[in-house]
Structure formats: structure tokens, C-alpha cells
Design an enzyme around this catalytic site. Structure first.
Site, PDB file in Angstrom:
ATOM      1  N   ARG A 164     -23.377 -19.589 -22.036  1.00 50.32           N
ATOM      2  CA  ARG A 164     -23.849 -20.170 -20.757  1.00 50.32           C
ATOM      3  C   ARG A 164     -23.771 -18.966 -19.591  1.00 50.32           C
ATOM      4  O   ARG A 164     -23.581 -18.989 -18.417  1.00 50.32           O
ATOM      5  CB  ARG A 164     -22.783 -21.186 -19.925  1.00 50.32           C
ATOM      6  CG  ARG A 164     -22.946 -22.473 -20.799  1.00 50.32           C
ATOM      7  CD  ARG A 164     -24.424 -22.976 -20.933  1.00 50.32           C
ATOM      8  NE  ARG A 164     -24.381 -24.308 -21.400  1.00 50.32           N
ATOM      9  CZ  ARG A 164     -24.188 -24.846 -22.675  1.00 50.32           C
ATOM     10  NH1 ARG A 164     -24.346 -23.767 -23.766  1.00 50.32           N
ATOM     11  NH2 ARG A 164     -24.247 -26.024 -23.107  1.00 50.32           N
ATOM     12  N   SER A 253     -23.512 -30.580 -17.626  1.00 54.41           N
ATOM     13  CA  SER A 253     -21.839 -30.372 -17.759  1.00 54.41           C
ATOM     14  C   SER A 253     -21.441 -29.676 -16.616  1.00 54.41           C
ATOM     15  O   SER A 253     -22.291 -28.694 -16.288  1.00 54.41           O
ATOM     16  CB  SER A 253     -21.874 -29.454 -19.068  1.00 54.41           C
ATOM     17  OG  SER A 253     -22.178 -30.050 -20.118  1.00 54.41           O
ATOM     18  N   GLU A 353     -20.131 -24.468 -14.234  1.00 58.97           N
ATOM     19  CA  GLU A 353     -21.372 -24.175 -14.946  1.00 58.97           C
ATOM     20  C   GLU A 353     -22.402 -24.022 -13.938  1.00 58.97           C
ATOM     21  O   GLU A 353     -23.108 -23.032 -13.870  1.00 58.97           O
ATOM     22  CB  GLU A 353     -21.567 -24.845 -15.883  1.00 58.97           C
ATOM     23  CG  GLU A 353     -22.467 -24.405 -16.936  1.00 58.97           C
ATOM     24  CD  GLU A 353     -23.153 -25.350 -17.927  1.00 58.97           C
ATOM     25  OE1 GLU A 353     -24.402 -25.782 -17.835  1.00 58.97           O
ATOM     26  OE2 GLU A 353     -22.535 -25.675 -18.922  1.00 58.97           O
TER      27      GLU A 353
HETATM   28  N1  EPU Z   1     -14.663 -35.589 -25.053  1.00 56.73           N
HETATM   29  C1  EPU Z   1     -13.645 -36.498 -24.728  1.00 56.73           C
HETATM   30  N2  EPU Z   1     -14.010 -37.097 -23.561  1.00 56.73           N
HETATM   31  C2  EPU Z   1     -14.846 -36.797 -22.708  1.00 56.73           C
HETATM   32  C3  EPU Z   1     -16.017 -35.887 -22.916  1.00 56.73           C
HETATM   33  C4  EPU Z   1     -15.716 -35.242 -24.225  1.00 56.73           C
HETATM   34  O1  EPU Z   1     -12.763 -36.625 -25.450  1.00 56.73           O
HETATM   35  O2  EPU Z   1     -15.215 -37.333 -21.570  1.00 56.73           O
HETATM   36  C5  EPU Z   1     -14.362 -34.828 -26.356  1.00 56.73           C
HETATM   37  C6  EPU Z   1     -15.616 -35.271 -27.247  1.00 56.73           C
HETATM   38  O3  EPU Z   1     -15.196 -36.741 -28.056  1.00 56.73           O
HETATM   39  C7  EPU Z   1     -15.824 -34.102 -28.242  1.00 56.73           C
HETATM   40  C8  EPU Z   1     -15.631 -33.034 -27.375  1.00 56.73           C
HETATM   41  O4  EPU Z   1     -14.858 -33.586 -26.226  1.00 56.73           O
HETATM   42  O5  EPU Z   1     -14.928 -34.228 -29.383  1.00 56.73           O
HETATM   43  C9  EPU Z   1     -16.878 -32.346 -26.765  1.00 56.73           C
HETATM   44  O6  EPU Z   1     -17.698 -33.168 -26.422  1.00 56.73           O
HETATM   45  P1  EPU Z   1     -19.307 -33.112 -26.581  1.00 56.73           P
HETATM   46  O7  EPU Z   1     -19.757 -33.293 -28.123  1.00 56.73           O
HETATM   47  O8  EPU Z   1     -20.009 -34.298 -25.731  1.00 56.73           O
HETATM   48  O9  EPU Z   1     -19.677 -31.934 -26.065  1.00 56.73           O
HETATM   49  P2  EPU Z   1     -19.192 -30.983 -24.988  1.00 56.73           P
HETATM   50  O10 EPU Z   1     -18.567 -29.717 -25.491  1.00 56.73           O
HETATM   51  O11 EPU Z   1     -18.785 -31.799 -23.900  1.00 56.73           O
HETATM   52  C10 EPU Z   1     -21.375 -29.317 -24.706  1.00 56.73           C
HETATM   53  C11 EPU Z   1     -22.238 -28.655 -24.057  1.00 56.73           C
HETATM   54  C12 EPU Z   1     -23.320 -29.631 -23.763  1.00 56.73           C
HETATM   55  C13 EPU Z   1     -23.915 -29.945 -24.944  1.00 56.73           C
HETATM   56  C14 EPU Z   1     -23.037 -30.562 -26.185  1.00 56.73           C
HETATM   57  C15 EPU Z   1     -23.882 -30.531 -27.276  1.00 56.73           C
HETATM   58  C16 EPU Z   1     -21.098 -27.010 -22.491  1.00 56.73           C
HETATM   59  C17 EPU Z   1     -20.270 -27.022 -21.150  1.00 56.73           C
HETATM   60  N3  EPU Z   1     -21.630 -28.381 -22.513  1.00 56.73           N
HETATM   61  O12 EPU Z   1     -20.791 -30.418 -24.244  1.00 56.73           O
HETATM   62  O13 EPU Z   1     -24.180 -28.913 -22.726  1.00 56.73           O
HETATM   63  O14 EPU Z   1     -25.285 -30.689 -24.769  1.00 56.73           O
HETATM   64  O15 EPU Z   1     -22.168 -29.561 -26.081  1.00 56.73           O
HETATM   65  O16 EPU Z   1     -23.929 -29.276 -27.903  1.00 56.73           O
HETATM   66  O17 EPU Z   1     -20.804 -26.467 -23.434  1.00 56.73           O
HETATM   67  C18 EPU Z   1     -25.051 -28.625 -20.240  1.00 56.73           C
HETATM   68  O18 EPU Z   1     -24.563 -27.360 -20.620  1.00 56.73           O
HETATM   69  O19 EPU Z   1     -25.214 -29.168 -19.182  1.00 56.73           O
HETATM   70  C19 EPU Z   1     -24.706 -29.804 -21.513  1.00 56.73           C
HETATM   71  C20 EPU Z   1     -24.848 -31.130 -21.595  1.00 56.73           C
END
Ligand code: EPU
Length: 357
Positions: A164, A253, A353
């Protein structure tokens, strides 16, 4: 050159925050930037580049001249033995580009479906989702240097992509010579991205490394999905987890997933065995910021009209509507409260972010 005055920005930021631009120039073509550079009145004025407004928090009226990027156009620029090179104008919507490439039979961007924002904003934060980042498909871009009034081209190495992150997020050094640009040189506030070129290899492979996608493949009982099918799955997964900005204002995010050393991670695991973490190729460990925020009890909570989304704690949302919308100040107050509680419980500093203006 038509500079509009006192322009409402609420329709131009996906958070739906009420704010105005004191002055705004619509950039529909490269010629608009040349006209701007030739206009003595605006030469020394600060400028702010606005793409789809999906990654900004406006904390007040914008005093800098807002450059609203509206350069359009999508085409296959070149076909080589190994790849297609596709070019798109900075003002095209990213998701439209993903759909258009698939319509042309060119796979490679399907994992990046439904990411809000414009093509020109995509390299700024090196957008990424479901195992693919922009840098994996990036060829080069055209940009305009507000300091010298000239166009220039950058390749992937010069963009200094990180998680990012890119050269466009770092402050510019005054007067530095772009032709001798070293890695890490900052272009924020100086470069305006006008066109982006992507390389889509003909030797396409489905990218299913991300758990949510692999799970979906197994449920559907498909061995080797086509790009269009992955596109549909990614759209479904995102729609189920992330709020649609046209219904609930948000900027995706709100925090980056923090990176820690393996030692720090073991310490945290000893205290919090359930923490979601991913080992990275460089030996560091990435922690799921959404999990950390969720564990601190923030999911679904609000401070004023700023809220934490019920289905994904990493996303802050606008609980107001229209003229009664959340303010940028309220969003930042909530963000700071979250940072403080995550720091107090885990000793980890979360980094926002979006760009705060
Ligand atoms: N989780 C929780 N509680 C929550 C949210 C997440 O326990 O409220 C846990 C989920 O269960 C999962 C882990 O955290 O095990 C990761 O969550 P998720 O798969 O939703 O992905 P993320 O790391 O939260 C990142 C990117 C997203 C992207 C997704 C899919 C960043 C900051 N965010 O989210 O990007 O769509 O992976 O690849 O890297 C964005 O940048 O705006 C964005 C949406």
C-alpha cells in the site's frame, strides 16, 4: 482553462464527507495540465490531485487547487509473444478497467475486481486484494511534473512499490532532478498520474492463494476456474464483507495490516493464541489489523457519526447521510481511539491507509 470556485466535494469522496474545494480544475486531457503550467496565476499555488476519492478523509475545505482527474480511454497498446500491454486513462474507474480487460478476453486483473477508485489512484497505494497487487501487473505510467511542467514516464522500479505504498505517497524533495531519480525519492504533491500501462501475461494462472478464494473454489467443486469465474467470486466475497460506498460511506480498509518481527509475533501469540497472522516472504510477519480491532471490541461501535463496520472491523463508515454526514474530524477521533486501544492491548501501532487532507 476553467477553474470552478467553491465546489462541493461530497459527491467526489466515497466517505461522503461534506467539504468544499475553494478551486477545482477538471483534467480531461493532458492539454489541461499544460495549460495549467502555462498559467502564471496558479504556478505557485499548492495543488491536490483527486481521483475517485475512495482513499481520502477530508478534515475541512480544501484550500489547494483540486485537480479532478477525468482522463479517459482504454486500449490494448501492444501484443507481444508473451503478453498484452493495456493502457488506461487515470480517470477511468479501476473496476471498469478490470471488466473491460475480461471482456476483451485478457485475464490477469480478476483478483482486483470491485476495488473502488480510479486507474490513476491505483499505483499511488499499490492496490491489492486476494493475493495480487498492482505491482504484479504493472508495466509503466505517464505522469506530469507540476514543478517543471513536463511529462515523464516511470517504470515499476521507479515507482518504488511497497505494501500500500509507492513513491507517490512520499514528500517531494524541492527541485530534485527527476531524470536522476533514486529509489525512495518522493513525488507526493508533485506528480500527476495521467495514464497507466499494465502487462497481462498470456501464460495466465489462476491466483487462488488467498483462503477465502480457495474455500470458494472447493465449495463450487471447480478444479481450474476461468478468470471470469474468479472475478465473480471476488465480487461476491467483497460484497458480503465490505460496505458499498454508494449506500454506506467509507474509504475501504482504514488501517494497513501491521508488520512485525517473528520474535514480536511469538510474544503476541504467547498472550493471544488466536491472533490472525501471515508469514511474509521477507521473513516478517503480517498481522490482520481487522482482527486486532475486533479483539478490542470495536466492531459495530460508533463515536458520533463515525462507525466501525459490523462485518469488517478494518473499515470505518459514515453513519450520517447527506448534509448530516460524518465529519473528517469525527473519523479521525474514532481512528485515534482505535489506535490507542490496539496499542495499549497489543503494543502495536496501526497506521492509517487513506490520505488525510
Ligand atoms: N478479521 C477479524 N475481524 C474483523 C476483520 C477481519 O477477525 O473484523 C480477520 C478475518 O477473519 C481474517 C483476517 O482478519 O482472518 C483478515 O481479514 P480479511 O480477509 O477480510 O482481509 P484484510 O486483511 O482485513 C486485506 C486488504 C483488503 C483486501 C483484503 C483481501 C489491507 C489493509 N486490506 O484486508 O483491501 O480487500 O485483504 O485481499 O491490506 C483496502 O485496501 O481498502 C482493502 C479492502
Amino acid at each position: 482553462m476553467l477553474v470552478e470556485k467553491n465546489v462541493p466535494l461530497q459527491p467526489y469522496n466515497t466517505f461522503g464527507i461534506v467539504a468544499r474545494a475553494q478551486a477545482l480544475l477538471r483534467v480531461g486531457a493532458e492539454a489541461d495540465l499544460l495549460a495549467l503550467a502555462a498559467d502564471a496565476r496558479w504556478q505557485a499555488e499548492p495543488k491536490f490531485v483527486l481521483g475517485g476519492g475512495s482513499n481520502v478523509v477530508l478534515t475541512g475545505d480544501v484550500r489547494a487547487l483540486v485537480l479532478k482527474m477525468e482522463i479517459k480511454g482504454m486500449r490494448v497498446l501492444e501484443e507481444t509473444e508473451r503478453a498484452w500491454i493495456v493502457e488506461a486513462g487515470a480517470g477511468e474507474l479501476w473496476h471498469d478497467l478490470v471488466g473491460w480487460t475480461l471482456d476483451q478476453g485478457l485475464p490477469g486483473l480478476e483478483n482486483l475486481a470491485l476495488i473502488p477508485g480510479t486507474v490513476g489512484a491505483a499505483p499511488v497505494q499499490n492496490i491489492g486484494a486476494y493475493g495480487v497487487e498492482l505491482q504484479d501487473r504493472f508495466e509503466s505510467l505517464d505522469a506530469f511534473d507540476l514543478l517543471t511542467g513536463r511529462f515523464f514516464v516511470l517504470d515499476a522500479a521507479q515507482c518504488a512499490f511497497g505494501y500500500r505504498d509507492s513513491v507517490f505517497k512520499h514528500a517531494a524533495a524541492d527541485g530534485a532532478d527527476l531524470s536522476a531519480m533514486p529509489r525512495g525519492f518522493g513525488l507526493a504533491g508533485r506528480a500527476v498520474i495521467t495514464r497507466v500501462r499494465l502487462r497481462l501475461p498470456k501464460a495466465w494462472q489462476p491466483e487462488l492463494g488467498y483462503l477465502d478464494l480457495e474455500r470458494r473454489r472447493q465449495q463450487e467443486g471447480v478444479d481450474r476456474p476461468q478468470a471470469r469465474q474468479i472475478f465473480d467470486w471476488v465480487c461476491d466475497i467483497r460484497r458480503a464483507k465490505l460496505p458499498d460506498p454508494s449506500v454506506i460511506g467509507n474509504a475501504g480498509s482504514f488501517f494497513k495490516n501491521p508488520s512485525v518481527s517473528p520474535e514480536q509475533c511469538s510474544d503476541i501469540i504467547a498472550r493471544e493464541p488466536r491472533i490472525v497472522h501471515y508469514p511474509m516472504p521477507d521473513g516478517s510477519v503480517k498481522l490482520a489489523a481487522g482482527w486486532l480491532i475486533d479483539a478490542c471490541g470495536w466492531k459495530g461501535k460508533s463515536v458520533g457519526k463515525a462507525g466501525v463496520y459490523e462485518k469488517q472491523a478494518l473499515v470505518l463508515v459514515n453513519r450520517g447521510q447527506g448534509s448530516d454526514s460524518v465529519t473528517g474530524g469525527e473519523v479521525m477521533t474514532l481512528a485515534r481511539a482505535i489506535q490507542t486501544s490496539v496499542y495499549e492491548r497489543f503494543g502495536i501501532r496501526l497506521e492509517p491507509e487513506p490520505v488525510v487532507v
